[in-house]
Design an enzyme around this catalytic site. Structure first.
Site: not given
Length: 1058
Positions: A334-335, A337, A339, A381, A730, A734, A796, A799, A828, A960
């Site tokens: 967990v530390a 990653i 998240e 173009d 356009d 294309d 991280n 941690e 964070d 942090e």
């Protein structure tokens, strides 16, 4: 459905036409023979049914996208997501087995796994929603198909037959305004001319003339197939009878449909996505190694044995302690990653889209914001992007006072706004007779009109060249002595309206390709008729016998005058101007008294072959040079691209000479640059044996007369070479290349819905310079994303170091997973998001583009953050140890709560507490709570660690926050770039500290997170331990600046020697 000619094997040869039959290169009779049909009779019903069985319906295929469950599974095809998923499952199982470990009670034990599952579910929902939008380009393509057609079958004309029922060999009538229902060969024209708007398919800026005459070459591009009309295009002038040659997926628009589908199946990952996946893989290995180390270091606590007679005996295994260290491993995952990273990246990209929208770049797909930052090639173009897509007169040539003299006037303006620009050196006394006649012809021999569309935009209806002539007339004004009271104050084309009142049109001689001119018979207020003609200068000169001079006198057109006019024509043509000549005739013989359809001479007007005879012995008056001018700001944008190391390639459906002239003018090519190897037609490019050598040339490139397949091939080869390609477009043609490019950029004003749906970004103003501004914004956003990615990863690392040191030293767990999750997701988040508001570097568009394979984190940056991470670990573990072992630290008294001090040896061997003799712990207070350990003194290292844990968590949060200040710049000191350059970061730090205070001082939240309130002295200790992180990073930045400057100096000296 839409099987085209795929079932040809079911018929014998000759029964139905082959799908590869070049109808454009065959006569009408040969086409009738091939398709077994008579133009006058059409197909019989039974033959139609048979052919429908062979070819299917005339409609585009429906491609079924991936199922929802497949899309959901795809969202988990990401390394970081998989690690999170495993961590969530394991923590859920552990919470289920033992819900009261580490201060967590009851439902609070499930907070961590439930939050992780929630993140994963939201991520999957967003991903599936984006994937579902991918096929919209194909749906938009279907909308431009015709729904009905007028068809001849079995000798009867069916007016509203559903277009999907058409088959090859059907005879179809087309009129003005009709949408072409299939690819068809023009059999004969009903009107004298036929013009079709096929720009959305070919990129041509003007409607093109069609004929029934066959083309000489079988191998020709779409533009060259002058006797063919294509599905999805529109008839803007005339009517005709056609023979259907291709239906459904075999039409040109069907091929584009297939190409879009093919391109959408090969969506590449963005550079950032690749980097994060690589980072995720490295992270997986690091987590695995550290977890294994934690396990090996602590194996002595849950797996023991005795050595008897030299052999291990009496093995003992503690499931409780094994589970405890397994929980530490989960906390480690967990530390490690980040998240909160996916959410922060999405937020930053979303903020980037708002910034870009303010600059007229509307981002449809969030990752495009980041991809723009590493764009190395822009394939643009020409029409409407580099140019205004509004024809304008730039040069007017009139006759002088003698027949060996001409006058030339420069005309300003690049739009259809009559007030945009002026005519230079215009006579101060007003228009002479010669200029008046030019104005009259340009205004009256003209079918275009101009309207005001709001926001100071002017749009033209009709032929762009004719609209430009009407704007020219407005700039010329009306004769000096004329009555201006009749001019409307609200009318846009007031002068043209005035001329229409002076010369009233009574008949029109429509334009045709043979004589290349258009004429009108007009009646003046005095009742006399005259003929006004405009057209190709060479053709008018051939049919002119006289020339009008400045004062209005008419003299013989001799070879000298003819040569002078031809010289002026050549000069303008060399500059890629489209030239139109003006002539008139007063002596109309049969038409001198013409007044309408009842006049005896009217029958002559019904046959267009008579028009050349009517338009002979003309009086030539002058000529004008027109063009689709480049946008004013494009030249600087091209220079900016060159400075930024971005190559510009122009890919257009227009002709070579016109495109080359525009490219020289806007700076893609130099004025005297040799461009033989840099300017090719699409066909010439495809015939090259090694196309990549051409594409690797430095500087600009031009591809003219380009078809969809050419654009796709160019994009594909550039991507194979590692280039990051932005492609503009356009038209319908294309769309496949837009889908295939790293960044597909559609035009917001002139773009079709198909192009917009296939694109990643839409230009609200259709302007090339907007792309360059968006690239600069993309680079700035990427730099800011790097800043917060580095910030979150370094946090991280801290941690991980904290948990690893805890396990290595054998002290009680200082941070539990739910606390780490709170820090990673909530605390964070605000500073990381605020780093997205860092101001851009001033020289951001002076640096070469980063390569898409450049590393996100260099070796030096990694070392820096390992040092920072190690300090974070030491600080969080250190303050935990200090609380247990010291009554004061750095002069700060910590004994106020009455907690019991232990030695470091006791703390690191807390698991053996039950064997200590006479170990006692006095009660201590934390906020309003009192912790008593009379029943079990050893619980002091479990329940009693709540204050030490709170100190560790508070130090982690504080470090942090201060570390986010370090992330303002990769190398620049905080003394040079103080925190207030980004006030949002200071606000975000305040929010994060506020959130931390919230969980500390709200009893319910404090219980969920297993923490207690801190005293003033304890906060002083937290700040004293956290602040050095700024000093450490300042020293590391200084070392980095010294090494990078010395490295740059060595590189400079090396270049000098070379």
């Amino acid at each position: 459905m839409g099987r085209g000619g795929q079932d040809e094997g079911r018929r014998s040869s000759g029964e139905a036409p082959a799908s590869g039959f070049p109808a454009w290169a065959r006569s009408v009779a040969e086409c009738e023979e091939e398709f077994k049909v008579s133009v006058g009779h059409g197909l019989k019903p039974e033959e139609v049914a048979r052919r429908q069985g062979i070819y299917g319906l005339n409609e585009l295929e429906k491609h079924s996208g991936p199922a929802i469950w497949q899309l959901v599974l795809e969202q988990f095809n990401d390394t970081l997501v998989r690690i999170l998923l495993v961590a969530a499952v394991v923590s859920f199982v552990l919470a289920w087995v033992d819900g009261d470990e580490g201060g967590e009670m009851g439902i609070t034990a499930f907070v961590e796994p439930l939050v992780i599952f929630l993140i994963l579910i939201l991520n999957a929902i967003v991903g599936v929603w984006q994937e579902n939008n991918a096929e919209k380009a194909l749906e938009a393509l279907k909308e431009i198909q015709s729904e009905h057609a007028t068809v001849m079958r079995d000798g009867e004309l069916i007016p509203n037959l559903p277009a999907k029922e058409l088959v090859p060999g059907d005879i179809v009538e087309l009129r003005v305004g009709d949408k072409v229902p299939a690819d068809m060969r023009v059999v004969h024209l009903v009107s004298s001319t036929l013009r079709v708007e096929q720009g959305s398919l070919t990129g041509e800026s003007a409607a093109v003339n069609k004929t029934s005459r066959q083309v000489e070459s079988e191998d020709t591009d779409i533009q060259g197939k002058e006797c063919m009309v294509f599905a999805g295009t529109t008839v803007v002038n005339g009517s005709c009878v056609c023979l259907v040659t291709q239906t459904g997926m075999n039409t040109e628009i069907g091929k584009i449909h297939s190409q879009i589908h093919e391109a959408s199946m090969s969506d590449d990952e963005t550079p950032l996505k690749k980097k994060l996946n690589e980072f995720g893989e490295v992270l997986t290995m690091i987590i695995g190694v550290i977890c294994a180390l934690v396990w090996l270091i602590n194996v002595k606590y849950f797996f023991t044995w005795e050595v008897v007679d030299g052999w291990p005996r009496n093995f003992k295994f503690s499931f409780e302690k094994c589970t405890y260290y397994f929980e530490i491993a989960v906390a480690l995952a967990v530390a490690a990653i980040p998240e909160g990273l996916p959410a922060v990246i999405t937020t930053c990209l979303a903020l980037g889209t708002r910034k870009m929208a303010a600059k007229n770049a509307l981002v449809r797909k969030l990752p495009s914001v980041e991809t723009l930052g590493c764009t190395t090639v822009i394939c643009s173009d020409k029409t409407g992007t580099l140019t205004t897509n509004q024809m304008s007169a730039v040069r007017l040539v009139a006759m002088g006072s003698q027949k060996d003299q001409v006058r030339s006037f420069k005309v300003d303006g690049t739009t259809y706004d009559p007030h945009d620009g002026m005519i230079h050196d215009w006579p101060s006394v007003g228009m002479d007779a010669n200029l008046q006649m030019i104005a009259k012809i340009a205004a009256v021999c003209n079918d275009a009109s101009i309207a005001h569309s709001g926001q100071n935009q002017f749009i033209a209806s009709g032929m762009p060249t004719e609209a430009a002539l009407k704007v020219l007339v407005e700039k010329m004004g009306i004769p000096g002595g004329s009555d201006k009271s009749s001019l409307s104050s609200t009318e846009i084309l007031r002068c043209c309206q005035w001329w229409s009142g002076v010369a009233h049109r009574v008949a029109t001689l429509e334009f045709d390709r043979t004589r290349k001119s258009m004429g009108v018979i007009v009646r003046s207020k005095s009742g006399s008729n005259s003929l006004l003609v405009k057209g190709a200068v060479e053709n008018l000169l051939e049919r002119s016998a006289y020339v009008q001079l400045l004062d209005g006198s008419v003299v013989q057109l001799d070879d000298g005058a003819r040569s002078l006019i031809s010289k002026a024509l050549r000069e303008m043509s060399t500059n890629a101007l489209r030239c139109l000549g003006f002539a008139y005739k007063d002596n109309l013989s049969d038409f001198a008294t013409y007044n309408g359809e009842d006049h005896p001479a009217h029958k002559l007007l019904l046959d267009p072959s008579n028009y050349s005879d009517i338009e002979k012995d003309l009086i030539f008056v002058g000529l004008v040079g027109l063009r689709d001018p480049p946008r004013e700001e494009v030249h600087k944008a091209i220079e900016d691209c060159r400075a930024a190391g971005i190559r510009v390639m122009v890919i257009t459906g227009d002709n070579k000479e016109t495109a080359e002239a525009i490219c020289r003018e806007i700076g893609v090519f130099g004025p005297e640059e040799d461009i033989k190897s840099k300017s090719l037609t699409g066909k010439e490019f495809m015939s090259l044996s090694d196309k990549k050598i051409l594409l690797r040339q430095s500087g600009g490139l031009l591809f003219s007369r380009a078809e969809p397949k050419h654009k796709q091939e160019i994009v594909r080869l550039l991507k194979e070479d590692g280039e990051v390609v932005a492609m503009t477009g356009d038209g319908v043609n294309d769309a496949p290349a837009l889908k295939l490019a790293d960044i597909g950029i559609a035009m917001g004003i002139a773009g079709t819905e198909v192009a917009k749906e296939a694109s990643d970004m839409v230009l609200a103003d259709d302007n090339f310079s907007t792309i360059v501004a968006a690239v600069g914004e993309g680079r700035s956003i990427y730099n800011n994303m790097k800043a917060f990615i580095r910030y979150m990863i370094s946090s991280n690392m801290g941690e991980v170091a904290s948990i690893f040191l805890t396990a290595a030293l054998g002290i009680p767990e200082g941070l539990i997973p739910v606390q780490l999750l709170w820090v990673n997701l909530v605390t964070d988040g605000p500073p990381a998001t605020a780093l997205g508001f860092n101001p851009p570097d001033r020289d951001i568009m002076k640096k070469p583009p980063r390569r898409s394979d450049d590393s996100l984190i260099s070796a030096w940056i990694l070392f820096r953050y390992l040092v920072i991470g190690l300090y974070v670990g030491l600080a969080t573990v250190g303050i935990f140890i200090i609380w247990y072992t010291h009554g004061s630290f750095m002069g700060i008294d910590l004994s106020g709560d009455g907690h019991t001090l232990v030695s470091y040896s006791q703390l690191s061997n807390w698991g053996q507490c039950s064997s200590w003799d006479g170990f006692k712990v006095t009660p201590f207070t934390a906020g309003s709570r009192v912790f008593n350990f009379d029943n079990n003194p050893c619980d002091y290292f479990q329940t009693g660690k709540v204050k030490a844990m709170t100190l560790s968590l508070s130090v982690l949060v504080a470090i942090e926050m201060f570390n986010s200040l370090n992330a303002l710049s990769e190398d620049v000191s905080l003394l040079s770039m103080p925190p207030w350059v980004n006030p949002w970061l200071l606000l975000a730090m305040s929010v994060s500290f506020g959130l931390h205070f919230l969980i500390l001082y709200v009893p319910f939240l404090a219980q969920v997170f297993g923490i207690v309130p801190l005293s003033f002295n304890e906060w002083l200790l937290v700040l004293a331990v956290a602040l050095p992180v700024i000093l450490i990073d300042e020293i590391l930045k200084f070392v980095g600046r010294c090494t990078s400057s010395s490295g740059a100096q060595m590189l400079l000296e090396k270049h000098k020697k070379e």
